[in-house]
Design a protein around this motif. Structure first.
Motif, PDB file in Angstrom:
ATOM      1  N   ALA A  64       0.848  -1.196   0.000  1.00  0.00           N
ATOM      2  CA  ALA A  64       0.000   0.000   0.000  1.00  0.00           C
ATOM      3  C   ALA A  64       0.875   1.234   0.000  1.00  0.00           C
ATOM      4  CB  ALA A  64      -0.910  -0.009   1.207  1.00  0.00           C
ATOM      5  N   GLY A  65       0.376   2.303  -0.674  1.00  0.00           N
ATOM      6  CA  GLY A  65       1.102   3.556  -0.738  1.00  0.00           C
ATOM      7  C   GLY A  65       0.914   4.369   0.515  1.00  0.00           C
ATOM      8  N   PRO A  66       1.470   5.585   0.557  1.00  0.00           N
ATOM      9  CA  PRO A  66       1.401   6.419   1.765  1.00  0.00           C
ATOM     10  C   PRO A  66      -0.023   6.805   2.137  1.00  0.00           C
ATOM     11  CG  PRO A  66       2.349   7.652  -0.067  1.00  0.00           C
ATOM     12  CD  PRO A  66       2.266   6.234  -0.523  1.00  0.00           C
ATOM     13  N   GLN A  67      -0.944   6.798   1.178  1.00  0.00           N
ATOM     14  CA  GLN A  67      -2.338   7.129   1.466  1.00  0.00           C
ATOM     15  C   GLN A  67      -3.194   5.883   1.641  1.00  0.00           C
ATOM     16  OE1 GLN A  67      -2.997  10.273   2.026  1.00  0.00           O
ATOM     17  NE2 GLN A  67      -0.873  10.775   1.475  1.00  0.00           N
ATOM     18  N   GLY A  68      -2.552   4.729   1.696  1.00  0.00           N
ATOM     19  CA  GLY A  68      -3.287   3.497   1.885  1.00  0.00           C
ATOM     20  C   GLY A  68      -3.756   2.866   0.591  1.00  0.00           C
ATOM     21  N   GLN A  69      -3.474   3.489  -0.575  1.00  0.00           N
ATOM     22  CA  GLN A  69      -3.891   2.924  -1.851  1.00  0.00           C
ATOM     23  C   GLN A  69      -3.072   1.682  -2.166  1.00  0.00           C
ATOM     24  OE1 GLN A  69      -2.163   5.592  -1.341  1.00  0.00           O
ATOM     25  NE2 GLN A  69      -0.607   6.015  -2.921  1.00  0.00           N
ATOM     26  N   ILE A  70      -3.700   0.682  -2.745  1.00  0.00           N
ATOM     27  CA  ILE A  70      -3.042  -0.583  -3.050  1.00  0.00           C
ATOM     28  C   ILE A  70      -2.203  -0.439  -4.306  1.00  0.00           C
ATOM     29  CG2 ILE A  70      -3.388  -3.009  -3.628  1.00  0.00           C
ATOM     30  CD1 ILE A  70      -5.847  -2.994  -1.906  1.00  0.00           C
TER      31      ILE A  70
ATOM     32  N   ARG B 168     -11.883  -5.927   1.734  1.00  0.00           N
ATOM     33  CA  ARG B 168     -10.487  -6.170   2.061  1.00  0.00           C
ATOM     34  C   ARG B 168      -9.669  -4.905   1.864  1.00  0.00           C
ATOM     35  NH1 ARG B 168      -7.532 -10.879   2.593  1.00  0.00           N
ATOM     36  NH2 ARG B 168      -9.261 -12.127   1.786  1.00  0.00           N
ATOM     37  N   GLN B 169     -10.003  -4.153   0.783  1.00  0.00           N
ATOM     38  CA  GLN B 169      -9.264  -2.920   0.520  1.00  0.00           C
ATOM     39  C   GLN B 169      -9.451  -1.917   1.664  1.00  0.00           C
ATOM     40  OE1 GLN B 169      -9.990  -1.307  -3.417  1.00  0.00           O
ATOM     41  NE2 GLN B 169     -10.178  -3.371  -4.297  1.00  0.00           N
ATOM     42  N   GLU B 170     -10.707  -1.775   2.123  1.00  0.00           N
ATOM     43  CA  GLU B 170     -10.960  -0.843   3.229  1.00  0.00           C
ATOM     44  C   GLU B 170     -10.262  -1.327   4.511  1.00  0.00           C
ATOM     45  OE1 GLU B 170     -15.153  -0.532   3.545  1.00  0.00           O
ATOM     46  OE2 GLU B 170     -15.364   0.769   1.762  1.00  0.00           O
ATOM     47  N   PHE B 171     -10.306  -2.649   4.770  1.00  0.00           N
ATOM     48  CA  PHE B 171      -9.622  -3.186   5.946  1.00  0.00           C
ATOM     49  C   PHE B 171      -8.125  -2.910   5.880  1.00  0.00           C
ATOM     50  CE2 PHE B 171      -6.994  -6.619   7.613  1.00  0.00           C
ATOM     51  CZ  PHE B 171      -7.358  -6.617   8.955  1.00  0.00           C
ATOM     52  N   ASN B 172      -7.536  -3.122   4.712  1.00  0.00           N
ATOM     53  CA  ASN B 172      -6.094  -2.923   4.570  1.00  0.00           C
ATOM     54  C   ASN B 172      -5.724  -1.459   4.754  1.00  0.00           C
ATOM     55  OD1 ASN B 172      -3.578  -4.596   3.541  1.00  0.00           O
ATOM     56  ND2 ASN B 172      -3.443  -2.546   2.623  1.00  0.00           N
ATOM     57  N   GLN B 173      -6.618  -0.554   4.294  1.00  0.00           N
ATOM     58  CA  GLN B 173      -6.335   0.867   4.451  1.00  0.00           C
ATOM     59  C   GLN B 173      -6.353   1.264   5.927  1.00  0.00           C
ATOM     60  OE1 GLN B 173      -8.975   3.358   2.166  1.00  0.00           O
ATOM     61  NE2 GLN B 173      -7.667   5.162   2.360  1.00  0.00           N
ATOM     62  N   ILE B 174      -7.333   0.725   6.681  1.00  0.00           N
ATOM     63  CA  ILE B 174      -7.403   1.013   8.125  1.00  0.00           C
ATOM     64  C   ILE B 174      -6.189   0.408   8.846  1.00  0.00           C
ATOM     65  CG2 ILE B 174      -8.718   0.601  10.232  1.00  0.00           C
ATOM     66  CD1 ILE B 174     -11.243   0.600   8.470  1.00  0.00           C
TER      67      ILE B 174
ATOM     68  N   GLN C 179       3.124   2.416  14.393  1.00  0.00           N
ATOM     69  CA  GLN C 179       4.047   1.517  15.083  1.00  0.00           C
ATOM     70  C   GLN C 179       5.503   1.945  14.956  1.00  0.00           C
ATOM     71  OE1 GLN C 179       3.093  -1.249  16.996  1.00  0.00           O
ATOM     72  NE2 GLN C 179       1.104  -0.247  16.710  1.00  0.00           N
ATOM     73  N   GLU C 180       5.782   2.938  14.099  1.00  0.00           N
ATOM     74  CA  GLU C 180       7.130   3.498  13.933  1.00  0.00           C
ATOM     75  C   GLU C 180       8.150   2.426  13.578  1.00  0.00           C
ATOM     76  OE1 GLU C 180       8.049   5.575  17.459  1.00  0.00           O
ATOM     77  OE2 GLU C 180       6.557   7.153  17.165  1.00  0.00           O
ATOM     78  N   GLY C 181       7.844   1.647  12.570  1.00  0.00           N
ATOM     79  CA  GLY C 181       8.789   0.673  12.044  1.00  0.00           C
ATOM     80  C   GLY C 181       8.609  -0.724  12.577  1.00  0.00           C
ATOM     81  N   LYS C 182       7.835  -0.924  13.645  1.00  0.00           N
ATOM     82  CA  LYS C 182       7.604  -2.253  14.181  1.00  0.00           C
ATOM     83  C   LYS C 182       6.513  -2.972  13.390  1.00  0.00           C
ATOM     84  CE  LYS C 182       8.828  -0.934  18.907  1.00  0.00           C
ATOM     85  NZ  LYS C 182       8.368  -0.858  20.321  1.00  0.00           N
ATOM     86  N   VAL C 183       6.555  -4.300  13.415  1.00  0.00           N
ATOM     87  CA  VAL C 183       5.558  -5.098  12.705  1.00  0.00           C
ATOM     88  C   VAL C 183       4.249  -5.029  13.466  1.00  0.00           C
ATOM     89  CG1 VAL C 183       4.927  -7.396  11.921  1.00  0.00           C
ATOM     90  CG2 VAL C 183       7.288  -6.612  11.685  1.00  0.00           C
ATOM     91  N   TYR C 184       3.188  -4.675  12.745  1.00  0.00           N
ATOM     92  CA  TYR C 184       1.853  -4.571  13.332  1.00  0.00           C
ATOM     93  C   TYR C 184       1.082  -5.845  13.019  1.00  0.00           C
ATOM     94  CZ  TYR C 184      -3.000  -3.011  13.874  1.00  0.00           C
ATOM     95  OH  TYR C 184      -4.322  -2.906  14.214  1.00  0.00           O
ATOM     96  N   ARG C 185       0.306  -6.335  13.997  1.00  0.00           N
ATOM     97  CA  ARG C 185      -0.416  -7.595  13.849  1.00  0.00           C
ATOM     98  C   ARG C 185      -1.907  -7.336  14.028  1.00  0.00           C
ATOM     99  NH1 ARG C 185       3.654 -11.628  15.040  1.00  0.00           N
ATOM    100  NH2 ARG C 185       5.550 -10.583  15.776  1.00  0.00           N
ATOM    101  N   THR C 186      -2.692  -7.980  13.184  1.00  0.00           N
ATOM    102  CA  THR C 186      -4.146  -7.863  13.261  1.00  0.00           C
ATOM    103  C   THR C 186      -4.782  -9.079  12.603  1.00  0.00           C
ATOM    104  OG1 THR C 186      -6.047  -6.432  12.787  1.00  0.00           O
ATOM    105  CG2 THR C 186      -4.339  -6.591  11.090  1.00  0.00           C
ATOM    106  N   VAL C 187      -6.099  -9.145  12.635  1.00  0.00           N
ATOM    107  CA  VAL C 187      -6.840 -10.283  12.084  1.00  0.00           C
ATOM    108  C   VAL C 187      -7.880  -9.752  11.094  1.00  0.00           C
ATOM    109  CG1 VAL C 187      -8.301 -12.274  12.605  1.00  0.00           C
ATOM    110  CG2 VAL C 187      -6.507 -11.591  14.213  1.00  0.00           C
ATOM    111  N   TYR C 188      -7.887 -10.359   9.895  1.00  0.00           N
ATOM    112  CA  TYR C 188      -8.895  -9.993   8.882  1.00  0.00           C
ATOM    113  C   TYR C 188      -9.972 -11.073   8.844  1.00  0.00           C
ATOM    114  CZ  TYR C 188     -11.207  -9.364   4.421  1.00  0.00           C
ATOM    115  OH  TYR C 188     -12.155  -9.226   3.457  1.00  0.00           O
TER     116      TYR C 188
END
Length: 570
Positions: A111-117, A131-137, A145-154
């Protein structure tokens, strides 16, 4: 007709029966507790192993995906694709290569800086608007997270859930977008099929990452599993499961383990009935064995009682002879030893009484023999003219000697009192022999209250004078006493002619043998009396060197207490 049971046999059977019933009951309880405890412990150990294995697998998967997202070459491929420097074929190849060896494969979304795929490995029909909206959120959350890996569930209604790891991408402090790895649900199924127990993986907020059996989450909020309280067992569709939970803080993930454990009430009932049945069989066998043992024991006891009655009424030296092969035989052996000890003690007491009587007569005669009386009275007669005061003193001491000698009220006295008598005796002898007789007394103060046999040292001093003046014009006698541990040691030494080695050996042999010898029965009587009354290495020892002197040492064992110490001196 069988003989009537004795009272002892009846009581023995009653007590043993009570003990057997108690032991069988306790054994049944422990048996049941052991079976149930072992089953529960085994299930818990299985559950812990299951959680350990799932934890290791899950961490391995997460570590592998995180390493892929943070790999420098992969990150460069992400940048190139996001900046339009390449069409994504190289990145697609890397993902495909990773999925070949990975435990759980991934689909990737850039995803780009604005969340676009900008790039996706999902087919178009899967990459839907939801899925696109979920990925943007999720991209917005990952950016924080400032560089750390973020974890979530889709999760999408009617579909399976996917665990998502998102790596925010920065270059020179500028946020360029994110790389999101969606772990494939089908691979989770394949990975956890090797375990025979059910498992649920959830995020810290209760979002279901993976569930091996959908029945566990039915009735809950969509794609949510968060029990209020973890109970030992849970009921799902009429099936009972042993439950367990573990929290992984570094991933903020909960692992739930479920081990099928059916209700076993009927099995418990059957087990108890079997145990009780076995217990009844054991009881019958034990009662039969008990009866035989009680009968045998009762017979042995009757034999022992008859033998004891024989000892008590007819023959005090009778030896019990029982060969029953049990504890009664050992009791009989101990009784024989006790009877033997009692007989020996009686014999010792008789011997001690005989020696005391003989010593009393002998010592009385020794004090009033004509030579001693004649010499003493002759000295007094001479002193009446020369030194009346000295004669009066000598008469007083001579009177005390006679009174002390014929006093039969006590057989033992304190060493201090006996030495007062010895002092009177020494003064009389010194008056007789003058400067030719010298005597020194060195008794330690702690010895004064020790009880000793009456007239103990006088025969030894008399021997020194009797044999010393035969060959020497003057005699020096030294009387010493001290405590040596639990022993009182008394020593009488003289510088008389002594005895040759052969005579000394003869004297020592007489002391050891106990045979009566008229020439030396004084030493023998003292030695025998000391051994009988004090025991424990007590007795006399002799030392002599011909022409130099003669020494007699007496050791008296004080028994480690105050039995031989005078408690009061009056």
């Amino acid at each position: 007709m069988p003989a009537e049971k004795s009272k002892f046999q009846k009581e023995l059977e009653r007590l043993a029966s009570k003990q057997i019933i108690t032991v069988i009951g306790i054994g049944c309880l422990f048996f049941c507790a052991a079976i149930f405890g072992n089953t529960l412990m085994e299930q818990r150990m299985k559950q812990e192993r299951h959680l350990d294995e799932v934890t290791g697998t899950f961490r391995q998967v997460c570590s592998s995906v995180s390493s892929f997202l943070q790999d420098e070459e992969n990150v460069e491929a992400f940048y190139s694709c996001m900046e339009g420097l390449e069409n994504g074929n190289r990145l697609q190849y890397r993902i495909t290569k990773y999925n070949v060896d990975a435990l759980v494969g991934i689909n990737l979304i850039l995803a780009g800086p604005q969340g676009q795929i900008l790039f996706s490995t999902f087919p178009e029909e899967v990459l839907n608007l939801h899925r696109q909206e979920f990925n943007q959120i999720a991209d917005v959350n990952a950016k924080a997270q400032e560089g750390k890996v973020y974890r979530t569930v889709y999760y999408f209604s009617g579909e399976t859930s996917e665990y998502v790891l998102i790596h925010p991408l920065y270059r020179d402090g500028t946020y360029l977008g994110s790389a999101a790895a969606y772990l494939k649900e089908s691979d989770w199924n394949r990975l956890f099929q090797k375990y025979q127990y059910d498992i649920i993986l959830t995020s810290g907020s209760g979002d279901v990452i993976y569930c091996s059996n959908i029945s566990f989450t039915s009735g809950s909020t969509v794609n949510k599993y968060r029990p209020k309280e973890m109970e030992r067992y849970c009921q799902v569709n009429d099936s009972r499961y042993l439950t367990g939970r573990r929290y992984l803080s570094e991933q903020n993930v909960y692992l739930y383990s479920f081990i099928y454990q059916p209700e076993n009430g009927s099995y418990i009932l059957i087990g108890i009935l079997i145990i009780l049945g076995l217990g009844l069989v054991w009881m019958v066998l034990f009662f039969h064995l008990l009866q035989k043992m009680a009968e045998k024991t009762s017979q042995s006891v009757r034999m022992l009682v008859e033998e004891i009655r024989l000892i008590r009424k007819k023959d005090t030296e009778h030896v019990i002879q029982i060969e029953t092969g049990d504890e009664i035989e050992e009791i009989a052996r101990q009784i024989n030893m006790m009877v033997e000890s009692v007989n020996e003690l009686n014999q010792k007491n008789l011997s001690l009484l005989e020696i005391n009587n003989r010593m009393e007569i002998q010592n009385l005669q020794a004090q009033i023999n004509p030579h001693f009386i004649y010499n003493t009275l002759d000295n007094i007669r001479f002193l009446i003219v020369q030194d009346a005061r000295k004669a009066d003193e000598l008469i007083g001491r001579f009177t005390r000697i006679l009174r002390y000698s014929i006093n039969n009220t006590k057989q033992t006295t304190s060493l201090q009192e006996d030495m007062e008598y010895i002092e009177d005796y020494l003064v009389i002898q010194k008056t007789r022999f003058g400067e030719r007789f010298l005597c020194e007394v060195d008794i330690a103060p702690e010895c004064a209250r020790v009880l000793v046999p009456k007239l103990l040292l006088q025969p030894l001093i008399e021997n020194s004078l009797k044999y010393g003046f035969r060959k020497k014009p003057s005699i020096h006698v030294l009387i010493r006493g001290w405590m040596e541990g639990e022993y009182l040691v008394l020593k009488v030494e003289d510088d008389g002619p002594g005895q040759p080695k052969s005579t000394l050996e003869t004297l020592m042999g007489l002391l050891r043998s106990g045979e009566i010898n008229t020439a030396h029965n004084g030493l023998q009587n003292i030695n025998r009396r000391v051994i009988l009354e004090y025991g424990h290495d007590s007795g006399l020892s002799l030392e002599s060197r011909e022409g130099i002197g003669f020494t007699v040492t007496i050791r008296l064992w004080m028994k480690g207490d105050e039995e031989h110490v005078q408690r009061s001196i009056g």
